[in-house]
Design a protein around this motif. Structure first.
Motif, PDB file in Angstrom:
ATOM      1  N   ASP A  13      81.065  32.338  88.808  1.00 24.44           N
ATOM      2  CA  ASP A  13      80.288  31.692  89.866  1.00 24.44           C
ATOM      3  C   ASP A  13      80.978  31.982  91.182  1.00 24.44           C
ATOM      4  OD1 ASP A  13      78.831  30.103  91.563  1.00 24.44           O
ATOM      5  OD2 ASP A  13      79.065  28.251  90.425  1.00 24.44           O
ATOM      6  N   ASP A  14      80.441  32.910  91.947  1.00 27.66           N
ATOM      7  CA  ASP A  14      81.076  33.331  93.195  1.00 27.66           C
ATOM      8  C   ASP A  14      80.638  32.494  94.388  1.00 27.66           C
ATOM      9  OD1 ASP A  14      78.515  34.316  93.103  1.00 27.66           O
ATOM     10  OD2 ASP A  14      79.063  36.421  93.390  1.00 27.66           O
ATOM     11  N   ASN A  15      79.960  31.396  94.124  1.00 28.76           N
ATOM     12  CA  ASN A  15      79.548  30.483  95.188  1.00 28.76           C
ATOM     13  C   ASN A  15      79.981  29.053  94.909  1.00 28.76           C
ATOM     14  OD1 ASN A  15      77.298  28.394  96.084  1.00 28.76           O
ATOM     15  ND2 ASN A  15      77.251  30.045  97.594  1.00 28.76           N
ATOM     16  N   GLY A  16      79.833  28.594  93.677  1.00 28.50           N
ATOM     17  CA  GLY A  16      80.205  27.230  93.287  1.00 28.50           C
ATOM     18  C   GLY A  16      79.030  26.299  93.097  1.00 28.50           C
TER      19      GLY A  16
ATOM     20  N   GLY B 198      76.152  26.706  91.395  1.00 29.47           N
ATOM     21  CA  GLY B 198      75.659  26.624  90.026  1.00 29.47           C
ATOM     22  C   GLY B 198      76.542  25.807  89.108  1.00 29.47           C
ATOM     23  N   THR B 199      77.845  25.922  89.277  1.00 24.50           N
ATOM     24  CA  THR B 199      78.784  25.142  88.466  1.00 24.50           C
ATOM     25  C   THR B 199      78.632  23.655  88.766  1.00 24.50           C
ATOM     26  OG1 THR B 199      80.357  26.983  88.382  1.00 24.50           O
ATOM     27  CG2 THR B 199      81.231  24.778  87.942  1.00 24.50           C
ATOM     28  N   HIS B 200      78.491  23.327  90.040  1.00 26.65           N
ATOM     29  CA  HIS B 200      78.313  21.934  90.453  1.00 26.65           C
ATOM     30  C   HIS B 200      77.019  21.362  89.869  1.00 26.65           C
ATOM     31  CE1 HIS B 200      77.879  18.488  93.254  1.00 26.65           C
ATOM     32  NE2 HIS B 200      79.189  18.593  93.397  1.00 26.65           N
ATOM     33  N   VAL B 201      75.938  22.124  89.968  1.00 27.99           N
ATOM     34  CA  VAL B 201      74.648  21.702  89.422  1.00 27.99           C
ATOM     35  C   VAL B 201      74.739  21.512  87.907  1.00 27.99           C
ATOM     36  CG1 VAL B 201      72.312  22.575  88.936  1.00 27.99           C
ATOM     37  CG2 VAL B 201      73.207  22.634  91.270  1.00 27.99           C
ATOM     38  N   SER B 202      75.363  22.461  87.233  1.00 27.04           N
ATOM     39  CA  SER B 202      75.497  22.377  85.773  1.00 27.04           C
ATOM     40  C   SER B 202      76.311  21.160  85.356  1.00 27.04           C
ATOM     41  CB  SER B 202      76.138  23.654  85.226  1.00 27.04           C
ATOM     42  OG  SER B 202      75.311  24.779  85.461  1.00 27.04           O
ATOM     43  N   GLY B 203      77.325  20.823  86.147  1.00 22.80           N
ATOM     44  CA  GLY B 203      78.124  19.641  85.853  1.00 22.80           C
ATOM     45  C   GLY B 203      77.327  18.359  85.976  1.00 22.80           C
ATOM     46  N   ILE B 204      76.435  18.306  86.963  1.00 23.54           N
ATOM     47  CA  ILE B 204      75.577  17.128  87.120  1.00 23.54           C
ATOM     48  C   ILE B 204      74.662  16.989  85.906  1.00 23.54           C
ATOM     49  CG2 ILE B 204      73.706  16.105  88.484  1.00 23.54           C
ATOM     50  CD1 ILE B 204      74.944  17.519  90.947  1.00 23.54           C
TER      51      ILE B 204
ATOM     52  N   LEU C 222      62.379  10.721  93.144  1.00 19.85           N
ATOM     53  CA  LEU C 222      63.583  10.715  93.979  1.00 19.85           C
ATOM     54  C   LEU C 222      64.789  10.354  93.124  1.00 19.85           C
ATOM     55  CD1 LEU C 222      62.161   8.646  96.983  1.00 19.85           C
ATOM     56  CD2 LEU C 222      62.214  11.145  96.751  1.00 19.85           C
ATOM     57  N   ALA C 223      65.937  10.943  93.474  1.00 21.41           N
ATOM     58  CA  ALA C 223      67.189  10.662  92.763  1.00 21.41           C
ATOM     59  C   ALA C 223      68.347  10.818  93.743  1.00 21.41           C
ATOM     60  CB  ALA C 223      67.359  11.614  91.573  1.00 21.41           C
ATOM     61  N   PRO C 224      69.502  10.226  93.450  1.00 19.39           N
ATOM     62  CA  PRO C 224      70.655  10.372  94.344  1.00 19.39           C
ATOM     63  C   PRO C 224      71.034  11.840  94.536  1.00 19.39           C
ATOM     64  CG  PRO C 224      71.039   8.632  92.743  1.00 19.39           C
ATOM     65  CD  PRO C 224      69.797   9.336  92.303  1.00 19.39           C
ATOM     66  N   GLY C 225      71.273  12.234  95.789  1.00 15.49           N
ATOM     67  CA  GLY C 225      71.640  13.614  96.061  1.00 15.49           C
ATOM     68  C   GLY C 225      72.750  13.782  97.084  1.00 15.49           C
ATOM     69  N   THR C 226      73.241  12.681  97.639  1.00 14.12           N
ATOM     70  CA  THR C 226      74.256  12.736  98.698  1.00 14.12           C
ATOM     71  C   THR C 226      75.614  12.296  98.168  1.00 14.12           C
ATOM     72  OG1 THR C 226      72.540  12.249 100.336  1.00 14.12           O
ATOM     73  CG2 THR C 226      74.830  11.960 101.033  1.00 14.12           C
ATOM     74  N   ASN C 227      76.646  13.081  98.517  1.00 18.34           N
ATOM     75  CA  ASN C 227      78.031  12.790  98.100  1.00 18.34           C
ATOM     76  C   ASN C 227      78.169  12.717  96.582  1.00 18.34           C
ATOM     77  OD1 ASN C 227      78.617  12.695 100.800  1.00 18.34           O
ATOM     78  ND2 ASN C 227      79.067  10.514 100.884  1.00 18.34           N
ATOM     79  N   ILE C 228      77.661  13.735  95.904  1.00 21.70           N
ATOM     80  CA  ILE C 228      77.727  13.800  94.443  1.00 21.70           C
ATOM     81  C   ILE C 228      78.954  14.611  94.032  1.00 21.70           C
ATOM     82  CG2 ILE C 228      76.535  14.458  92.333  1.00 21.70           C
ATOM     83  CD1 ILE C 228      75.073  12.293  93.899  1.00 21.70           C
ATOM     84  N   ILE C 229      79.830  13.997  93.267  1.00 20.10           N
ATOM     85  CA  ILE C 229      81.047  14.670  92.784  1.00 20.10           C
ATOM     86  C   ILE C 229      80.757  15.259  91.410  1.00 20.10           C
ATOM     87  CG2 ILE C 229      83.453  14.386  92.105  1.00 20.10           C
ATOM     88  CD1 ILE C 229      83.643  12.117  94.152  1.00 20.10           C
ATOM     89  N   SER C 230      80.991  16.570  91.291  1.00 20.54           N
ATOM     90  CA  SER C 230      80.741  17.256  90.022  1.00 20.54           C
ATOM     91  C   SER C 230      81.695  18.441  89.899  1.00 20.54           C
ATOM     92  CB  SER C 230      79.275  17.707  89.956  1.00 20.54           C
ATOM     93  OG  SER C 230      78.981  18.346  88.731  1.00 20.54           O
ATOM     94  N   CYS C 231      81.508  19.233  88.869  1.00 18.40           N
ATOM     95  CA  CYS C 231      82.435  20.317  88.540  1.00 18.40           C
ATOM     96  C   CYS C 231      82.553  21.344  89.671  1.00 18.40           C
ATOM     97  CB  CYS C 231      81.982  21.018  87.268  1.00 18.40           C
ATOM     98  SG  CYS C 231      81.923  19.945  85.822  1.00 18.40           S
ATOM     99  N   SER C 232      83.762  21.834  89.861  1.00 17.29           N
ATOM    100  CA  SER C 232      84.047  22.812  90.904  1.00 17.29           C
ATOM    101  C   SER C 232      84.385  24.164  90.288  1.00 17.29           C
ATOM    102  CB  SER C 232      85.220  22.340  91.767  1.00 17.29           C
ATOM    103  OG  SER C 232      85.603  23.344  92.687  1.00 17.29           O
ATOM    104  N   ALA C 233      83.942  25.228  90.952  1.00 17.68           N
ATOM    105  CA  ALA C 233      84.302  26.585  90.527  1.00 17.68           C
ATOM    106  C   ALA C 233      85.505  27.099  91.304  1.00 17.68           C
ATOM    107  CB  ALA C 233      83.115  27.521  90.730  1.00 17.68           C
TER     108      ALA C 233
END
Length: 302
Positions: free
Chosen positions: A57-60, A62-68, A218-229
């Motif tokens: 993941d050369d951007n990060g 997708g990894t963050h989304v997948s973690g959520i 609608l769902a929470p989308g601000t300041n979401i902590i998830s997996c980092s690449a």
């Protein structure tokens, strides 16, 4: 994620044993890394950008989304657990290092997903690719047709509303498509949004050119902590791209409880279980996601 899981009552589903087990979720994004929170559940990685064979993941994003969607939180002792920590991930890299993609790669990824749906039990597509209404007509039509084809093949398509709000008619494509499920952020106002370079009220809003209410949910989308690449285990991001996988994970939980649900039935359950919001008419949507209510409203379909 600990806050988000509690806020949408996904913890209710987890305690009941519904964690998305066996459900295949396709994530069309910038890729994924082999983060500890995904253990052995990255079933497939397909690179439609550089044709590389190994997960990266050369951007990060997708990894963050997948973690959520499906991180199990093992690297944080469960604190940053995703919504469906038992689901399987089918990762389709169709966006480059800048988070950009072209229609050709998205269409190729979509066709591969449809062809391999049964093999990997792909039930849901999470897509954060978004075109503005000003895009070329042919490009818009091709992307919309691809998402409609996926839906018609039994895959629940969940798309972001985009971050171009608060003006009306600001939902990005393919989120304008009537059939699919479009997700907006329930918490897009105030200082937290500004801190991430987003305009307060950033969540894309309808109606569409066909006068369709969008987003639906609608769902929470601000300041979401998830997996980092990157070099750390977790990081914080904001946007409808983060709200969308919250809903995708919730649908994976629902399908683990009721595997025979069709996309239209999933959408109806989302509608019937949405919690009305007190947003003074600024957002037209069914309401906010509630996983516990989803499971309760799904009983007539079981």
């Amino acid at each position: 994620m600990d806050r988000t899981v509690r806020e949408i009552h996904a913890d209710f589903a987890h305690r009941a044993g519904y964690i998305g087990s066996g459900v295949g979720v396709a994530v069309m994004d910038t890729g994924i890394i082999k983060h500890k929170d995904f253990d052995h559940r990255i079933l497939v990685f397909r690179d439609f950008c550089e044709q590389k064979q190994y997960p990266y993941d050369d951007n990060g994003h997708g990894t963050h989304v997948s973690g959520i969607i499906g991180g199990n939180g093992s690297a944080s002792r469960g604190r940053y657990r995703g919504i469906a920590p038992g689901c399987n991930l089918i990762v389709l890299k169709a966006l480059d290092r800048y988070g950009n993609g072209n229609t050709k790669e998205v269409l190729e990824a979509t066709e591969w997903m449809i062809e391999n749906k049964e093999r990997y039990n792909i039930r849901i597509l999470n897509i954060s690719v978004g075109m503005l209404p000003s895009a070329k007509k042919e490009e818009k039509e091709r992307l919309i047709a691809a998402m409609e084809r996926a839906w018609n093949h039994g895959i629940v398509v969940v798309a972001a509303a985009g971050n171009n709000g608060p003006d009306a008619g600001s939902v990005t494509i393919p989120g304008i498509l009537k059939t699919i499920i479009t997700v907006g952020s329930s918490d897009d106002e105030g200082l937290p949004a500004k801190q991430h370079g987003l305009m307060p009220g950033y969540s894309g809003r309808g109606p569409t050119d066909q006068c369709i209410v969008k987003p639906e949910i609608l769902a929470p989308g601000t300041n979401i902590i998830s997996c980092s690449a990157g070099g750390k285990l977790y990081e914080m991001k904001s946007g409808t791209s983060m709200a969308t996988p919250v809903v995708t994970g919730a649908i994976a939980v629902l399908l683990s409880a009721h595997p025979r649900l069709r996309p239209a039935e999933v959408k109806l359950i989302l509608h019937d279980s949405a919690v009305p919001t007190a947003l003074k008419g600024k957002k037209k949507a069914w309401g906010k996601l509630d996983v516990a209510r989803m499971l309760l409203k799904s009983r007539p379909f079981s």
